[in-house]
Write an enzyme that holds these catalytic residues in place. Structure first.
Site, PDB file in Angstrom:
ATOM      1  N   HIS A 223       0.809  -1.228   0.000  1.00 35.90           N
ATOM      2  CA  HIS A 223       0.000   0.000   0.000  1.00 35.90           C
ATOM      3  C   HIS A 223       0.840   1.276   0.000  1.00 35.90           C
ATOM      4  O   HIS A 223       0.298   2.380  -0.053  1.00 35.90           O
ATOM      5  CB  HIS A 223      -0.943   0.023   1.216  1.00 35.90           C
ATOM      6  CG  HIS A 223      -0.216   0.281   2.507  1.00 35.90           C
ATOM      7  ND1 HIS A 223       0.480  -0.699   3.168  1.00 35.90           N
ATOM      8  CD2 HIS A 223      -0.053   1.416   3.233  1.00 35.90           C
ATOM      9  CE1 HIS A 223       1.025  -0.186   4.252  1.00 35.90           C
ATOM     10  NE2 HIS A 223       0.723   1.101   4.320  1.00 35.90           N
TER      11      HIS A 223
HETATM   12  C1  UD1 Z   1      -1.699   5.519   6.235  1.00 36.14           C
HETATM   13  C2  UD1 Z   1      -0.352   5.916   6.843  1.00 36.14           C
HETATM   14  C3  UD1 Z   1       0.656   4.811   6.624  1.00 36.14           C
HETATM   15  C4  UD1 Z   1       0.138   3.475   7.116  1.00 36.14           C
HETATM   16  C5  UD1 Z   1      -1.213   3.211   6.471  1.00 36.14           C
HETATM   17  C6  UD1 Z   1      -1.796   1.918   6.966  1.00 36.14           C
HETATM   18  C7  UD1 Z   1       0.193   8.322   6.818  1.00 36.14           C
HETATM   19  C8  UD1 Z   1       1.026   9.336   6.161  1.00 36.14           C
HETATM   20  N1  UD1 Z   1       0.178   7.109   6.220  1.00 36.14           N
HETATM   21  O1  UD1 Z   1      -1.504   5.407   4.838  1.00 36.14           O
HETATM   22  O2  UD1 Z   1       1.838   5.108   7.342  1.00 36.14           O
HETATM   23  O3  UD1 Z   1       1.050   2.467   6.776  1.00 36.14           O
HETATM   24  O4  UD1 Z   1      -2.088   4.280   6.781  1.00 36.14           O
HETATM   25  O5  UD1 Z   1      -3.013   1.616   6.350  1.00 36.14           O
HETATM   26  O6  UD1 Z   1      -0.405   8.588   7.834  1.00 36.14           O
HETATM   27  N2  UD1 Z   1      -9.120   5.250   2.528  1.00 36.14           N
HETATM   28  C9  UD1 Z   1     -10.330   4.617   2.532  1.00 36.14           C
HETATM   29  N3  UD1 Z   1     -10.843   4.227   3.723  1.00 36.14           N
HETATM   30  C10 UD1 Z   1     -10.196   4.417   4.904  1.00 36.14           C
HETATM   31  C11 UD1 Z   1      -8.960   5.071   4.880  1.00 36.14           C
HETATM   32  C12 UD1 Z   1      -8.426   5.476   3.681  1.00 36.14           C
HETATM   33  O7  UD1 Z   1     -10.959   4.415   1.496  1.00 36.14           O
HETATM   34  O8  UD1 Z   1     -10.719   4.032   5.962  1.00 36.14           O
HETATM   35  C13 UD1 Z   1      -8.532   5.637   1.213  1.00 36.14           C
HETATM   36  C14 UD1 Z   1      -8.772   7.071   0.855  1.00 36.14           C
HETATM   37  O9  UD1 Z   1      -9.034   7.131  -0.489  1.00 36.14           O
HETATM   38  C15 UD1 Z   1      -7.424   7.732   1.135  1.00 36.14           C
HETATM   39  C16 UD1 Z   1      -6.433   6.602   0.890  1.00 36.14           C
HETATM   40  O10 UD1 Z   1      -7.126   5.415   1.257  1.00 36.14           O
HETATM   41  O11 UD1 Z   1      -7.215   8.833   0.340  1.00 36.14           O
HETATM   42  C17 UD1 Z   1      -5.179   6.721   1.690  1.00 36.14           C
HETATM   43  O12 UD1 Z   1      -5.466   6.880   3.095  1.00 36.14           O
HETATM   44  P1  UD1 Z   1      -4.463   7.732   4.039  1.00 36.14           P
HETATM   45  O13 UD1 Z   1      -4.909   7.667   5.435  1.00 36.14           O
HETATM   46  O14 UD1 Z   1      -4.246   9.057   3.437  1.00 36.14           O
HETATM   47  O15 UD1 Z   1      -3.088   6.997   3.883  1.00 36.14           O
HETATM   48  P2  UD1 Z   1      -2.746   5.444   3.855  1.00 36.14           P
HETATM   49  O16 UD1 Z   1      -2.223   5.110   2.493  1.00 36.14           O
HETATM   50  O17 UD1 Z   1      -3.867   4.628   4.391  1.00 36.14           O
END
Ligand code: UD1
Length: 382
Positions: A223
């Site tokens: 991811h």
């Molecule tokens: C975040 C953390 C990363 C961790 C990961 C674990 C930061 C910078 N990154 O990355 O260190 O390894 O979490 O999962 O804090 N989304 C959903 N549903 C959710 C959450 C996210 O659909 O419940 C989607 C959204 O489109 C979002 C994307 O996932 O834009 C990324 O989510 P985000 O929290 O920005 O970063 P992660 O890649 O999850």
């Protein structure tokens, strides 16, 4: 439920959790605090906790399932920040967390890991003059293109107590000029959560559900932006996984970020019936997979540690890791698209390190943390 106690003997903590890898770090802490409160010895403070969920992760299978499985009580507040750019997410958490601190007036804000929620809440607390304790402090990839590295550096620069999972983390902090007295080597809190779920792992039904035989499948999680955000890169990775799945079933629970990118590149897994792209799975099932896979291919920090604990070979598809102890002591190895096939062959030939379990990855880390916090409380009142 708070017990009646004299106010002066209260140590008040705000605990912050926001994203999936935070929840297994908060659960053992809450448990250790409950145990300390239930057996309160004279001279020790009652520890009051206020649990904040920032809402960085919000899907059922990215958040709630972990609360349920790990027996975490519902948060006292959910800041419901949701997704957005790093600046949006960090700034919104800050705006919403500040009034919570002002109202709750904690002695400490306790943050875990390296996600945006960790950084945002540390900044707010430090600016308000509230002490910050950072759990899983001192890890460094030395790669500032990783958003988490920035989060780690800033959080550690602000923290008043820095709880480290391994001795390399102590060395990193000392090099950055953090006074030795603030650094506490307490071990890996993720392993507390893992050990607490071992019985449930044995009764996981995921193998039957997916029709897997232990040690005859590969567990994949990817991811990180460095792997999934560039379409050409992701295309190449998926092609390699497809090829691998012709030899062994490959199971890949797909993170929402990766799912979005797979849709963008219109990857169809139909060509590869043994490549199973499934929804994100819960904690216990993931532990079962980490324990029973032939090997794990990942870019997750947590899985590098869990495979070291289970002594399962792990290939980390990254140029670096902030968890070097999983390589020097454990079963982890860095890999790349260029070396992946050769690295897999080594594992299949039995040429991989069995590893040992690093010091203090023993299920007692949360107790050590609570002991340190109580000691600080006593020191201040002496
Ligand atoms: C975040 C953390 C990363 C961790 C990961 C674990 C930061 C910078 N990154 O990355 O260190 O390894 O979490 O999962 O804090 N989304 C959903 N549903 C959710 C959450 C996210 O659909 O419940 C989607 C959204 O489109 C979002 C994307 O996932 O834009 C990324 O989510 P985000 O929290 O920005 O970063 P992660 O890649 O999850």
């Amino acid at each position: 439920m708070d017990k009646i106690r004299p106010k002066k003997n209260v140590l008040k903590l705000i605990l912050v959790a926001g994203a999936r890898p935070n929840f297994m770090k908060i659960a053992p802490l809450l448990k250790a605090i409950d145990q300390q409160n239930d057996n309160l010895s004279s001279g020790n403070p009652f520890i009051e906790t206020f649990l904040v969920h920032t809402g960085q992760h919000y899907d059922e299978n990215m958040s709630e399932v972990f609360f349920r499985e790990l027996g975490i009580r519902p948060p006292d507040i959910n800041l419901e920040v949701g997704s957005g750019s790093h600046s949006y997410q960090t700034a919104t958490i800050m705006l919403r967390f500040e009034p919570v601190c002002l109202e709750q007036k904690p002695d400490w804000v306790v943050v875990v890991g390296d996600v945006n929620s960790t950084l945002a809440c540390s900044l707010v607390a430090a600016k308000l003059g509230i002490k910050v304790a950072h759990v899983e402090s001192g890890l460094r990839s030395f790669d500032r293109s990783m958003p988490e590295e920035i989060n780690r550096l800033v959080t550690d620069a602000l923290a008043d107590l820095l709880f480290t999972p391994s001795t390399d983390a102590n060395a990193n902090l000392k090099k950055e000029g953090i006074p030795a007295g603030k650094i506490k080597f307490v071990g890996n809190i993720m392993i507390d959560a893992l050990i607490s779920r071992l019985d449930e792992v044995e009764s996981s039904k995921i193998a039957e559900k997916l029709n897997f035989v232990p040690k005859k499948f590969v567990y994949v999680t990817l991811h990180r932006p460095s792997n999934v955000d560039r379409p050409e890169n992701l295309r190449q990775i998926m092609k390699k996984l497809g090829k691998l799945s012709k030899k062994f079933p490959v199971v890949f629970p797909v993170h929402p970020r990766t799912r979005k990118m797979l849709e963008e590149i219109s990857f169809g897994s139909k060509l590869y019936p043994q490549l199973k792209l499934i929804e994100p799975i819960g904690y216990t099932d993931s532990l079962w997979m980490a324990k029973n896979a032939l090997f794990v291919l990942t870019d997750s920090g947590g899985l590098q540690e869990e495979t070291t604990f289970f002594r399962t070979p792990c290939l980390t598809l990254r140029e670096n890791t902030e968890r070097p102890v999983t390589i020097t002591v454990g079963t982890n190895r860095l890999t790349s698209l260029k070396t992946l096939e050769a690295d897999i062959k080594k594992i299949l030939d039995g040429r991989y390190k069995r590893g040992t379990i690093p010091k203090y990855w023993d299920g007692q880390t949360a107790k050590r943390i609570v002991k340190c916090l109580v000691k600080e409380w006593k020191k201040e009142r002496a």
